[in-house]
Design an enzyme around this catalytic site. Sequence first.
Site, PDB file in Angstrom:
ATOM      1  N   LYS A  15       4.520 -14.710   1.440  1.00  0.00           N
ATOM      2  CA  LYS A  15       3.815 -15.268   2.674  1.00  0.00           C
ATOM      3  C   LYS A  15       2.325 -15.595   2.607  1.00  0.00           C
ATOM      4  O   LYS A  15       1.861 -16.628   3.208  1.00  0.00           O
ATOM      5  CB  LYS A  15       3.438 -13.854   2.815  1.00  0.00           C
ATOM      6  CG  LYS A  15       5.443 -13.228   2.825  1.00  0.00           C
ATOM      7  CD  LYS A  15       5.525 -11.498   3.363  1.00  0.00           C
ATOM      8  CE  LYS A  15       4.162 -10.492   2.260  1.00  0.00           C
ATOM      9  NZ  LYS A  15       4.850 -10.239   1.104  1.00  0.00           N
ATOM     10  N   ARG A  88       6.752  -3.529   7.677  1.00  0.00           N
ATOM     11  CA  ARG A  88       7.523  -3.144   6.461  1.00  0.00           C
ATOM     12  C   ARG A  88       8.230  -2.034   6.680  1.00  0.00           C
ATOM     13  O   ARG A  88       9.295  -2.332   6.025  1.00  0.00           O
ATOM     14  CB  ARG A  88       6.605  -2.634   5.876  1.00  0.00           C
ATOM     15  CG  ARG A  88       5.366  -3.627   4.741  1.00  0.00           C
ATOM     16  CD  ARG A  88       4.321  -3.178   4.134  1.00  0.00           C
ATOM     17  NE  ARG A  88       4.620  -3.288   2.297  1.00  0.00           N
ATOM     18  CZ  ARG A  88       3.642  -4.660   2.398  1.00  0.00           C
ATOM     19  NH1 ARG A  88       2.666  -5.359   3.260  1.00  0.00           N
ATOM     20  NH2 ARG A  88       4.070  -5.605   1.107  1.00  0.00           N
ATOM     21  N   ARG A 125      -0.662 -14.742 -10.737  1.00  0.00           N
ATOM     22  CA  ARG A 125      -1.012 -14.752  -9.311  1.00  0.00           C
ATOM     23  C   ARG A 125      -3.025 -14.257  -9.967  1.00  0.00           C
ATOM     24  O   ARG A 125      -3.563 -13.188 -10.467  1.00  0.00           O
ATOM     25  CB  ARG A 125      -0.766 -14.052  -8.128  1.00  0.00           C
ATOM     26  CG  ARG A 125      -2.048 -13.990  -7.252  1.00  0.00           C
ATOM     27  CD  ARG A 125      -1.552 -13.433  -5.860  1.00  0.00           C
ATOM     28  NE  ARG A 125      -0.597 -12.189  -5.925  1.00  0.00           N
ATOM     29  CZ  ARG A 125       0.117 -11.400  -5.692  1.00  0.00           C
ATOM     30  NH1 ARG A 125       0.495 -12.379  -4.448  1.00  0.00           N
ATOM     31  NH2 ARG A 125       0.349 -10.693  -5.276  1.00  0.00           N
ATOM     32  N   ARG A 158      -5.169  -8.807  -8.818  1.00  0.00           N
ATOM     33  CA  ARG A 158      -5.666  -7.876  -7.900  1.00  0.00           C
ATOM     34  C   ARG A 158      -4.948  -6.354  -8.964  1.00  0.00           C
ATOM     35  O   ARG A 158      -4.161  -6.325  -9.531  1.00  0.00           O
ATOM     36  CB  ARG A 158      -4.036  -7.990  -6.657  1.00  0.00           C
ATOM     37  CG  ARG A 158      -4.750  -8.931  -6.021  1.00  0.00           C
ATOM     38  CD  ARG A 158      -3.536  -9.127  -4.774  1.00  0.00           C
ATOM     39  NE  ARG A 158      -2.731  -8.221  -4.416  1.00  0.00           N
ATOM     40  CZ  ARG A 158      -1.535  -8.094  -3.426  1.00  0.00           C
ATOM     41  NH1 ARG A 158      -1.105 -10.088  -2.820  1.00  0.00           N
ATOM     42  NH2 ARG A 158      -0.713  -7.676  -2.883  1.00  0.00           N
ATOM     43  N   ARG A 169       7.111  -1.793  -6.183  1.00  0.00           N
ATOM     44  CA  ARG A 169       6.614  -2.693  -5.274  1.00  0.00           C
ATOM     45  C   ARG A 169       7.887  -3.301  -4.646  1.00  0.00           C
ATOM     46  O   ARG A 169       8.195  -3.538  -3.110  1.00  0.00           O
ATOM     47  CB  ARG A 169       5.458  -3.899  -5.237  1.00  0.00           C
ATOM     48  CG  ARG A 169       4.239  -2.729  -5.549  1.00  0.00           C
ATOM     49  CD  ARG A 169       2.936  -3.871  -5.735  1.00  0.00           C
ATOM     50  NE  ARG A 169       3.017  -5.331  -4.792  1.00  0.00           N
ATOM     51  CZ  ARG A 169       2.349  -6.340  -5.442  1.00  0.00           C
ATOM     52  NH1 ARG A 169       1.956  -6.501  -6.335  1.00  0.00           N
ATOM     53  NH2 ARG A 169       2.195  -6.853  -4.871  1.00  0.00           N
TER      54      ARG A 169
END
Length: 211
Positions: A15, A88, A125, A158, A169
């Site tokens: 996203k 969400r 990431r 992160r 998650r």
Amino acid sequence: MMKQLILLGAPGSGKGTQAAKIVEDFGYKHVSTGDLLRKEIASGSELGKRVKAIMDSGNLVDDVTVLELLKNNCNVHKNAYIFDGYPRNIDQAKELESKILKGVSQQVIYFDVDLEKLVERIVNRRSCKSCGEIYNVINNPSRIVDVCDRCGGQLLQRDDDKKSVVKNRIEVFKNTIFPVRDYYNRAGVLKIVDAGKGVAEIFTEISDLLK
Ligand code: AP5
Ligand code: MG
């Protein structure tokens, strides 16, 4: 007039990566509830202190807090936004309509991807501390290790990108997103993209939809 754009998809489905490209080519404003919450944490605000443990565990922050934050950071009468990471759950979808969008035209894109692939993407990431640019140490590394190509800022991982948290998650996503997808499908505004493809290919598909 440009439609308000809502990106739905699992953690790591791309996203944020696609939002940055859409902003560059189409002039949307990007509003990511995850980024807004991380900014609160970085600033040391009361709100940030309250949400840090929840985010670090991979659970959702309460609806009231997130809606308030979002309302303070967008004005759909002035700009076209990319809503990234909101809504969400079904209550958030209904609130987005009744409290923010209020009938303005909208396009929803669902990033469909094999959930098994996501842990690998997410643990690799890195994001720029200064400008937010997103990298991947395996498939999209920066030219210099841990330095942003765009602004020279420091690249960080992160806090919620650890394997055990990522798994939670993804579980949370599976337990909350399907009523949201159905809601937009029934409204006739849902487009599903195959987010297992490469970044450029996905962007071409999204661009065709937005033109
Ligand atoms: P948030 O920040 O929204 O995280 P998320 O939804 O888990 O999504 P990510 O940002 O992890 O993934 P992405 O889809 O943006 O992927 P990206 O492009 O970076 O939310 C974090 C937390 O905040 C939540 O857990 C919750 O606690 C809280 N929160 C946020 N919104 C909330 C809300 N509305 N209500 C309640 N709580 C909320 O890409 C990932 C990696 O893959 C990168 O390395 C990238 O380079 C790579 N990549 C991207 N596309 C591709 C591709 N096509 N092929 C291969 N690699 C790719
Ligand atoms: Mg993101």
